[in-house]
Design an enzyme around this catalytic site. Structure first.
Site, PDB file in Angstrom:
ATOM      1  N   VAL A   1     102.634 100.337  99.998  1.00  0.00           N
ATOM      2  CA  VAL A   1     101.107 100.752 100.114  1.00  0.00           C
ATOM      3  C   VAL A   1     100.983 102.297 100.430  1.00  0.00           C
ATOM      4  CG1 VAL A   1      98.914 100.634 101.440  1.00  0.00           C
ATOM      5  CG2 VAL A   1     100.217  98.746 100.622  1.00  0.00           C
TER       6      VAL A   1
ATOM      7  N   LEU B   1      96.412  96.581  95.838  1.00  0.00           N
ATOM      8  CA  LEU B   1      97.464  96.752  94.761  1.00  0.00           C
ATOM      9  C   LEU B   1      98.347  95.726  94.828  1.00  0.00           C
ATOM     10  CD1 LEU B   1     100.246  97.871  96.259  1.00  0.00           C
ATOM     11  CD2 LEU B   1      98.971  99.845  96.470  1.00  0.00           C
TER      12      LEU B   1
ATOM     13  N   LEU C   1      97.253  80.914  87.363  1.00  0.00           N
ATOM     14  CA  LEU C   1      97.462  79.457  87.013  1.00  0.00           C
ATOM     15  C   LEU C   1      98.729  79.401  86.245  1.00  0.00           C
ATOM     16  CD1 LEU C   1      93.766  78.508  85.571  1.00  0.00           C
ATOM     17  CD2 LEU C   1      94.872  77.848  87.586  1.00  0.00           C
ATOM     18  N   GLN C   2      99.741  79.954  86.457  1.00  0.00           N
ATOM     19  CA  GLN C   2     100.985  79.954  85.956  1.00  0.00           C
ATOM     20  C   GLN C   2     101.869  78.974  87.182  1.00  0.00           C
ATOM     21  OE1 GLN C   2      99.975  83.032  85.724  1.00  0.00           O
ATOM     22  NE2 GLN C   2      99.583  82.471  83.695  1.00  0.00           N
TER      23      GLN C   2
ATOM     24  N   CYS D   1     103.083  89.717 100.977  1.00  0.00           N
ATOM     25  CA  CYS D   1     101.584  89.519 101.493  1.00  0.00           C
ATOM     26  C   CYS D   1     101.299  88.147 101.540  1.00  0.00           C
ATOM     27  CB  CYS D   1     100.790  90.222 100.619  1.00  0.00           C
ATOM     28  SG  CYS D   1     101.020  92.126 100.837  1.00  0.00           S
TER      29      CYS D   1
HETATM   30  P1  NAI Z   1     106.271  98.889 104.295  1.00  0.00           P
HETATM   31  O1  NAI Z   1     107.116  98.089 105.326  1.00  0.00           O
HETATM   32  O2  NAI Z   1     106.927  98.898 102.840  1.00  0.00           O
HETATM   33  O3  NAI Z   1     105.982 100.229 104.815  1.00  0.00           O
HETATM   34  C1  NAI Z   1     105.671 100.334 106.076  1.00  0.00           C
HETATM   35  C2  NAI Z   1     106.092 101.951 106.285  1.00  0.00           C
HETATM   36  O4  NAI Z   1     105.684 102.260 107.765  1.00  0.00           O
HETATM   37  C3  NAI Z   1     107.787 102.177 106.542  1.00  0.00           C
HETATM   38  O5  NAI Z   1     108.049 103.127 105.727  1.00  0.00           O
HETATM   39  C4  NAI Z   1     108.015 102.404 108.092  1.00  0.00           C
HETATM   40  O6  NAI Z   1     109.072 103.446 108.192  1.00  0.00           O
HETATM   41  C5  NAI Z   1     106.549 102.959 108.442  1.00  0.00           C
HETATM   42  N1  NAI Z   1     106.415 103.087 109.789  1.00  0.00           N
HETATM   43  C6  NAI Z   1     106.578 102.059 110.549  1.00  0.00           C
HETATM   44  N2  NAI Z   1     106.156 102.361 111.809  1.00  0.00           N
HETATM   45  C7  NAI Z   1     105.711 103.667 111.918  1.00  0.00           C
HETATM   46  C8  NAI Z   1     105.322 104.654 112.689  1.00  0.00           C
HETATM   47  N3  NAI Z   1     105.055 104.585 114.299  1.00  0.00           N
HETATM   48  N4  NAI Z   1     105.098 106.016 112.175  1.00  0.00           N
HETATM   49  C9  NAI Z   1     105.153 106.079 111.214  1.00  0.00           C
HETATM   50  N5  NAI Z   1     105.615 105.169 110.192  1.00  0.00           N
HETATM   51  C10 NAI Z   1     105.940 103.955 110.485  1.00  0.00           C
HETATM   52  O7  NAI Z   1     104.773  97.880 104.211  1.00  0.00           O
HETATM   53  P2  NAI Z   1     103.893  97.893 102.898  1.00  0.00           P
HETATM   54  O8  NAI Z   1     104.237  96.855 102.058  1.00  0.00           O
HETATM   55  O9  NAI Z   1     103.436  99.169 102.449  1.00  0.00           O
HETATM   56  O10 NAI Z   1     102.552  97.393 103.678  1.00  0.00           O
HETATM   57  C11 NAI Z   1     101.826  98.213 104.549  1.00  0.00           C
HETATM   58  C12 NAI Z   1     100.445  97.191 104.815  1.00  0.00           C
HETATM   59  O11 NAI Z   1      99.649  97.100 103.854  1.00  0.00           O
HETATM   60  C13 NAI Z   1     100.831  95.965 105.373  1.00  0.00           C
HETATM   61  O12 NAI Z   1      99.831  95.797 106.562  1.00  0.00           O
HETATM   62  C14 NAI Z   1     100.725  95.025 104.223  1.00  0.00           C
HETATM   63  O13 NAI Z   1     100.261  93.822 104.547  1.00  0.00           O
HETATM   64  C15 NAI Z   1      99.640  95.820 103.646  1.00  0.00           C
HETATM   65  N6  NAI Z   1      99.578  95.493 102.197  1.00  0.00           N
HETATM   66  C16 NAI Z   1     100.908  95.657 101.069  1.00  0.00           C
HETATM   67  C17 NAI Z   1     100.868  95.302 100.080  1.00  0.00           C
HETATM   68  C18 NAI Z   1     101.975  95.133  99.303  1.00  0.00           C
HETATM   69  O14 NAI Z   1     101.970  94.983  98.273  1.00  0.00           O
HETATM   70  N7  NAI Z   1     103.068  95.601  99.812  1.00  0.00           N
HETATM   71  C19 NAI Z   1      99.241  95.078  99.311  1.00  0.00           C
HETATM   72  C20 NAI Z   1      98.434  95.198 100.083  1.00  0.00           C
HETATM   73  C21 NAI Z   1      98.448  95.309 101.582  1.00  0.00           C
END
Ligand code: NAI
Length: 461
Positions: free
Chosen positions: A11, A172, A281-282, A291
Site C-alpha cells: 500500500v 487497491l 462470483l467465481q 486482507c
Molecule cells: P506490508 O507488510 O507490505 O508493508 C508494511 C511496511 O511497513 C513494511 O515495509 C515494513 O517494513 C514497514 N514498517 C513497519 N513498521 C514500520 C515503522 N515503525 N516505521 C517505518 N516503516 C515500518 O503491508 P501492506 O500490505 O502494504 O499493508 C499495509 C496496510 O494497508 C495494512 O493495514 C493493510 O491491511 C492495508 N491494506 C493492504 C492492502 C493490500 O492489498 N496489501 C489493501 C488495502 C489495505
C-alpha cells in the site's frame, strides 16, 4: 504538496509512487534498511505490474525519495500517511503495534505548522482518536526531553504543532494496485475537521479529475466525506461483503456438485441481475491473502468486543476454511489412496499477478497433502523465479510446468495465472502417472483439457 508515506509495503509504496507521479513531492519512510537500500538503487521490493517503471521515473525526477529517517519524513510532509502493516494476532484482532510506533514517532518529530495525519492502514474502528492520543503522547515525550535539556523555548513552540487525523482507507487490489490507484471507484475521507478533508481533496485532485485514468472522460471519482469511525467501518464492511460473496458462491458450488448443476452457469445467471452483479462470483478454493482473512476476523472480533456475535461473518470464515481443502477431498475421490503419491500445484500465490503468499490457500493445501503422505511439487510464475524466499516448506518448487507434471499423479490448479490457460497440457498429460487435474479456480476450459488427455474436475461444475 509535500507528502510523507511511512511504511513502503504494497500500500505505502504504491501510494507514494503514484502521488509522486501526479506531481507531489513524496518522501517514503521505512524502518527496514534492506528495503530502503533496494529502493534507493531503483528496485521495487514487491512485484506489482507497472510499479517499477513509475518508481524509477519519479525517483529520477526527484519527486520521490526514500529514507529510514522518520524525522526527515515527518518534517518534510504536510500530509503524513501511516501505511504500515496491521497483521492478525492469534486471537483474530489486528496487531496495531506498528501503527502505534509510527504515531509515536510522528508525535516525537512534529515541527511547526498544520499537518494532516492519515490512517491509510486498515485499523480497528476507533483508531482515529487513538492515533491522535498516541501522537499527543509522542509530542509530550519530546517536550520533556527538550525542557530537560533546557530548551524551554523550543518546547513551547512545539505546543504550536497542530494536526488532524484523517481516515483514508485503501481499496487497491494486489496485482492491479497502480491501476486501482489511478482508477478508484471512490475515495473515502473520514475526519471531524473540514480543513483536513479539503487538504486531502487537494492532494487527490489529479486522481479525482481522472488525469491519469484509463478513461479520463468519466465523471470525477466520487469522494465519500464522513466521520472517522464510519470511514474505518467502510473498509471492513467492504472486505467483509466481498469475502461473504465468495463464500456464498462456494456454498452454492458445493450444493451444485451434489445435485449435478454447474456453478459457472448459475453464477452467470444470477450475476446478470443488477442487484447481485457478476463480480466475485467465481467459485473455487476460497479467499486468502493479506486482507480478507484478517479484516473479516478483525471485524468479528470488534463485534465481540461490543457484545455482538457476527453470525453471518463467522459463517463466511468457516465456509472459507472448509473450501480451502475441497481440492484435497476431490483428489481423494480421484486417486483413492493419497499416501505415497505425487501432486503438482499450478500456482502458489493467493491470486495472480502478485508475489504475496500471506495466508494463501496453497499453504493449507500443502500442509494437508503433506499430512496425508503426499509428495507436493509446485510451479508458480513468480515464486519459481524468485526462489523460496517466502520460506515455503513441504513443497518442491519446480522451474517449469513440464518438470512439474513429470511423474505426478494429479495436478491442482491453485492460482489462476493467465499463462496457465495456454500450457502444453497434451505434453504434460503424457509425462504424468495419472493425468488428472483438479481446477481449483474453475479457470480452464474442461473440453480443451479433456481433449489434451486429462480427466478434468472443477469445483461445482
Ligand atoms: P506490508 O507488510 O507490505 O508493508 C508494511 C511496511 O511497513 C513494511 O515495509 C515494513 O517494513 C514497514 N514498517 C513497519 N513498521 C514500520 C515503522 N515503525 N516505521 C517505518 N516503516 C515500518 O503491508 P501492506 O500490505 O502494504 O499493508 C499495509 C496496510 O494497508 C495494512 O493495514 C493493510 O491491511 C492495508 N491494506 C493492504 C492492502 C493490500 O492489498 N496489501 C489493501 C488495502 C489495505
Amino acid at each position: 504538496m509535500r507528502v510523507c508515506v511511512i511504511g513502503t509495503g504494497y500500500v505505502g509504496l504504491v501510494t507514494g509512487v503514484c502521488l509522486a507521479h501526479t506531481g507531489h513531492h513524496v518522501i517514503c519512510v521505512d524502518n527496514n534498511e534492506e528495503k530502503v537500500k533496494l529502493m534507493k538503487a531503483g528496485q521495487s521490493p514487491i512485484f506489482e505490474p507497472g510499479l517499477s517503471e513509475l518508481m524509477q521515473s519519479t525517483y529520477q525526477n526527484g519527486l520521490l525519495e526514500f529514507t529510514t529517517d522518520i524525522a526527515a519524513g515527518v518534517q518534510h510532509g504536510e500530509i503524513l500517511f501511516i501505511a504500515v502493516g496491521t497483521p492478525p494476532l492469534p486471537t483474530g484482532e489486528s496487531d496495531t503495534r506498528y501503527v502505534e510506533a509510527v504515531a509515536r514517532g510522528i508525535g516525537a518529530n512534529l515541527n511547526d505548522g498544520y499537518k494532516v495525519i492519515v490512517n491509510k492502514s486498515t485499523v480497528p474502528i476507533g483508531s482515529g482518536d487513538w492515533v491522535r492520543m498516541i501522537v499527543m503522547d509522542g509530542i509530550a515525550e519530546r517536550q520533556k526531553v527538550l525542557v530537560g535539556a533546557g530548551g524551554v523555548e523550543a518546547a513551547v513552540q512545539k505546543i504550536a504543532a497542530e494536526f488532524d487525523v484523517v481516515s483514508n482507507p485503501e481499496f487497491l487490489r494486489e496485482g492491479s494496485a497502480v491501476y486501482d490507484t489511478f482508477n478508484p471507484d471512490r475515495i473515502v475521507l473520514g475526519s471531524n475537521n473540514q480543513k483536513a478533508i479539503d487538504l486531502m481533496k487537494q492532494l487527490y485532485t489529479p486522481i479525482i479529475d481522472r488525469k491519469y485514468a484509463e478513461n479520463p472522460s468519466l465523471p470525477p471519482v466520487p469522494v465519500v466525506e464522513t466521520d472517522i469511525n464510519s470511514a474505518e467501518m467502510i473498509k471492513y464492511a467492504a472486505n467483509a461483503f466481498l469475502a461473504t460473496k465468495i463464500s456464498f458462491i462456494n456454498e452454492v458450488a458445493n450444493i451444485c456438485d451434489r445435485v449435478g448443476a454447474d456453478v459457472t452457469q448459475v453464477a452467470k445467471g444470477i450475476g446478470l441481475d443488477s442487484r447481485i452483479g457478476g463480480k466475485f462470483l467465481q467459485a473455487g478454493i476460497g479467499w486468502g491473502g493479506s486482507c480478507f482473512p484478517k479484516d473479516v476476523s478483525a471485524l468479528v472480533h470488534t463485534a465481540k468486543d461490543y457484545n455482538y456475535t457476527a453470525e453471518l461473518l463467522e459463517a463466511a470464515v468457516k465456509v472459507n476454511q472448509r473450501q480451502r481443502l475441497i481440492a484435497v477431498d476431490k483428489l481423494q475421490q480421484e486417486l483413492k489412496i493419497l499416501k505415497g503419491k505425487s501432486v503438482g500445484l499450478l500456482g502458489l500465490t493467493f491470486k495472480p499477478d502478485t508475489d504475496d503468499m500471506r495466508d494463501a490457500p496453497a499453504l493449507n493445501i500443502i500442509e494437508e497433502l503433506n499430512r496425508l503422505g503426499m509428495k507436493v511439487k509446485a510451479y508458480d510464475p513468480i515464486v519459481s523465479q524468485t526462489g523460496l524466499r517466502h520460506g515455503l516448506s513441504g513443497v518442491i518448487v519446480e522451474t517449469d510446468p513440464e518438470r512439474l507434471a513429470d511423474g505426478c499423479d494429479a495436478l491442482v490448479l491453485v492460482t489462476e495465472w493467465d499463462q496457465f490457460r495456454t500450457l502444453d497440457y497434451a505434453k504434460m498429460a503424457k509425462l504424468m502417472n495419472h493425468a488428472v487435474i483438479i481446477d481449483g479456480r474453475n479457470f480452464l476450459n474442461p473440453k480443451e483439457i479433456e481433449a489434451a488427455g486429462f480427466r478434468y474436475v472443477g469445483i461445482g461444475r
